[in-house]
Design a protein around this motif. Structure first.
Motif, PDB file in Angstrom:
ATOM      1  N   ASP A 211       0.826  -1.216   0.000  1.00 19.37           N
ATOM      2  CA  ASP A 211       0.000   0.000   0.000  1.00 19.37           C
ATOM      3  C   ASP A 211       0.856   1.260   0.000  1.00 19.37           C
ATOM      4  N   THR A 212       2.031   1.190   0.612  1.00 19.53           N
ATOM      5  CA  THR A 212       2.893   2.373   0.687  1.00 19.53           C
ATOM      6  C   THR A 212       3.473   2.756  -0.665  1.00 19.53           C
ATOM      7  N   TRP A 213       3.359   1.876  -1.651  1.00 18.60           N
ATOM      8  CA  TRP A 213       3.883   2.204  -2.983  1.00 18.60           C
ATOM      9  C   TRP A 213       3.117   3.368  -3.613  1.00 18.60           C
ATOM     10  N   MET A 214       1.970   3.716  -3.043  1.00 24.71           N
ATOM     11  CA  MET A 214       1.186   4.824  -3.593  1.00 24.71           C
ATOM     12  C   MET A 214       1.793   6.184  -3.266  1.00 24.71           C
ATOM     13  N   ILE A 215       2.706   6.231  -2.275  1.00 24.06           N
ATOM     14  CA  ILE A 215       3.313   7.502  -1.881  1.00 24.06           C
ATOM     15  C   ILE A 215       4.815   7.472  -2.141  1.00 24.06           C
ATOM     16  N   GLN A 219       7.646   4.319  -2.558  1.00 23.83           N
ATOM     17  CA  GLN A 219       8.357   4.093  -3.809  1.00 23.83           C
ATOM     18  C   GLN A 219       9.870   4.044  -3.582  1.00 23.83           C
ATOM     19  N   SER A 220      10.381   4.955  -2.766  1.00 19.57           N
ATOM     20  CA  SER A 220      11.819   4.952  -2.455  1.00 19.57           C
ATOM     21  C   SER A 220      12.205   3.675  -1.719  1.00 19.57           C
ATOM     22  N   LEU A 221      11.335   3.239  -0.803  1.00 18.35           N
ATOM     23  CA  LEU A 221      11.596   2.012  -0.051  1.00 18.35           C
ATOM     24  C   LEU A 221      11.606   0.801  -0.982  1.00 18.35           C
ATOM     25  N   LEU A 222      10.682   0.762  -1.933  1.00 21.04           N
ATOM     26  CA  LEU A 222      10.635  -0.344  -2.890  1.00 21.04           C
ATOM     27  C   LEU A 222      11.900  -0.390  -3.738  1.00 21.04           C
ATOM     28  N   ILE A 223      12.317   0.758  -4.248  1.00 25.46           N
ATOM     29  CA  ILE A 223      13.533   0.809  -5.069  1.00 25.46           C
ATOM     30  C   ILE A 223      14.745   0.372  -4.254  1.00 25.46           C
ATOM     31  N   LYS A 224      14.801   0.804  -3.006  1.00 30.87           N
ATOM     32  CA  LYS A 224      15.891   0.395  -2.120  1.00 30.87           C
ATOM     33  C   LYS A 224      15.913  -1.124  -1.963  1.00 30.87           C
ATOM     34  N   HIS A 225      14.746  -1.723  -1.753  1.00 31.81           N
ATOM     35  CA  HIS A 225      14.673  -3.164  -1.576  1.00 31.81           C
ATOM     36  C   HIS A 225      15.020  -3.911  -2.870  1.00 31.81           C
ATOM     37  N   ALA A 271      18.703   6.055  -2.267  1.00 33.65           N
ATOM     38  CA  ALA A 271      17.293   5.757  -1.997  1.00 33.65           C
ATOM     39  C   ALA A 271      16.958   6.000  -0.530  1.00 33.65           C
ATOM     40  N   THR A 272      17.893   5.649   0.349  1.00 35.13           N
ATOM     41  CA  THR A 272      17.692   5.901   1.786  1.00 35.13           C
ATOM     42  C   THR A 272      17.649   7.404   2.060  1.00 35.13           C
ATOM     43  N   ALA A 274      16.622   9.697   0.001  1.00 35.85           N
ATOM     44  CA  ALA A 274      15.319  10.195  -0.455  1.00 35.85           C
ATOM     45  C   ALA A 274      14.237   9.912   0.582  1.00 35.85           C
ATOM     46  N   MET A 275      14.293   8.731   1.197  1.00 31.06           N
ATOM     47  CA  MET A 275      13.301   8.370   2.218  1.00 31.06           C
ATOM     48  C   MET A 275      13.367   9.295   3.424  1.00 31.06           C
ATOM     49  N   SER A 276      14.566   9.762   3.758  1.00 37.06           N
ATOM     50  CA  SER A 276      14.717  10.598   4.950  1.00 37.06           C
ATOM     51  C   SER A 276      14.001  11.931   4.819  1.00 37.06           C
ATOM     52  N   GLN A 277      13.663  12.329   3.583  1.00 40.87           N
ATOM     53  CA  GLN A 277      12.991  13.615   3.363  1.00 40.87           C
ATOM     54  C   GLN A 277      11.497  13.458   3.136  1.00 40.87           C
ATOM     55  N   GLN A 278      11.037  12.227   3.077  1.00 39.16           N
ATOM     56  CA  GLN A 278       9.636  11.976   2.763  1.00 39.16           C
ATOM     57  C   GLN A 278       8.888  11.510   4.001  1.00 39.16           C
ATOM     58  N   SER A 279       7.607  11.749   4.028  1.00 40.69           N
ATOM     59  CA  SER A 279       6.801  11.427   5.205  1.00 40.69           C
ATOM     60  C   SER A 279       6.523   9.937   5.290  1.00 40.69           C
TER      61      SER A 279
END
Length: 368
Positions: A211-215, A219-225, A271-272, A274-279
């Protein structure tokens, strides 16, 4: 522009930590277990300066936000003394001053005590990074400790890899190096996976992962994985196949393949960052209402926000074909080493692994 700058600075921050940690750990080993490695003092000092500067970049957006109402000096004072992210940076800056002076005056020391003190100072600086993390803001002490273990394991693993790949003067004793580093990397990777799942659970229930892929955060977490897939491939190349190659040819230069693995890790760092700046998705629907859907998900699906929106996996022909192609690219990456292809070819194939897997997943979901 600030987003790109902060993402790059976060990745470079991890590199600076890795360089310092790796150089101190490597210096603890006898010469017959490592290649000849020289990390100049000025490089270490640049890494220390980098930690202070790159960790400050996320504060710039806060300063810009407060500047019009309070002015530069008052905004800076308020951030450094009242905001957790500012206090953590101030703490880290003080540690980097001590670390810089330590390197400046004790760089030539060969005693193991010198390296141990350096490692401890880097660990203290890592506490500063963990202090300002999402995990600490959500779970306080538990989050800080988990993030510390996660980050420390990463910089130990990547630091040794980085220093050996870029600062080794030759390939002497590479087989001996691999024997102990492979075990170290496995332990660090295990800790990274365990703590990574724990950090993820602080903000994202595992059953709501898709579900988090919608935000943007998801998306950053998915690319990281997805980047972990070729990383495991390179770990197999450099940890298993490389040993067999070196047993047959002791003069084989393993450094290009080690550098390729490092570049995959650098993309994971980005990618990490990018995640640090996103909610984080503490409340997914609220995050969507405030920030909207990720621009990446909108390339594949037309979606409308409502309270019980979910992502479901519905595999179709296009998605399955792309996931199979991703697997083929991974096999090609491995065989590129076996068939003695240039390391750059294997690296390009590994990027196609991620791209094909990403497109395959995006075409295999349905948002309802």
């Amino acid at each position: 522009m600030i987003f790109i700058l902060t993402t790059i600075s976060e990745a470079l921050l991890y590199v600076c930590f890795a360089l310092l940690m790796g150089s101190y750990i490597i210096s603890l080993f006898p010469d017959d277990l490592i290649p000849t490695i020289v990390v100049p003092r000025k490089v270490k000092l640049f890494a220390v300066i980098g930690i202070a500067l790159f960790s400050f970049v996320p504060l710039i957006s806060l300063i810009m936000y407060l500047y019009e109402d309070y002015g530069l000096l008052d905004s800076l004072q308020s951030i450094l003394l009242t905001f957790e992210v500012g206090k953590s940076w101030l703490f880290m800056f003080i540690v980097t001053v001590f670390l810089g002076l330590y390197i400046l005056f004790f760089h030539e020391k060969k005693s193991a005590y010198y390296s141990i003190v350096g490692i401890l100072l880097v660990f203290v600086a890592i506490i500063g990074v963990s202090w300002s993390s999402h995990a600490n803001s959500i779970e306080s002490l538990k989050g800080l400790i988990t993030h510390f273990l996660h980050f420390a394991s990463v910089v130990i693993w990547v630091g040794i890899l980085f220093v050996v790949a870029w600062f080794s003067q030759n390939t002497n004793n590479w087989l001996s190096f691999l024997k102990w580093f492979h075990i170290t990397a496995l332990y660090c990777f295990g800790i990274v996976i365990i703590t990574g799942l724990s950090l993820m659970s602080f903000s994202t229930p595992l059953d709501a992962y898709s579900d988090t892929w919608m935000i943007s955060y998801g998306q950053s977490l998915l690319i990281k994985h997805l980047l972990i897939i070729p990383l495991i491939g390179y770990a197999f190349i450099n940890g298993v196949l490389m040993k067999k190659r070196l047993l047959k040819n002791k003069n084989f230069d393993a450094r290009p393949w080690t550098k390729a693995e490092f570049f995959i890790l650098l993309l994971i760092f980005a990618a990490t960052g990018a995640m640090s700046q996103q909610s984080p998705p503490h409340n997914l629907f609220e995050t969507i209402n405030n920030e909207g859907f990720s621009s990446l998900i909108l390339l594949f699906h037309d979606v409308i926000a409502f309270s019980d929106i979910t992502v479901q996996m519905v595999f179709n022909t296009e998605g399955v074909i792309l996931l199979c192609i991703s697997t083929i690219f991974l096999v090609i990456t491995l065989f590129s080493f076996v068939k003695k292809q240039p390391a750059i070819f294997g690296f390009i194939m590994s990027l196609f692994v991620v791209i094909a897997a990403y497109f395959g997943l995006m075409l295999s979901i349905q948002i309802i």
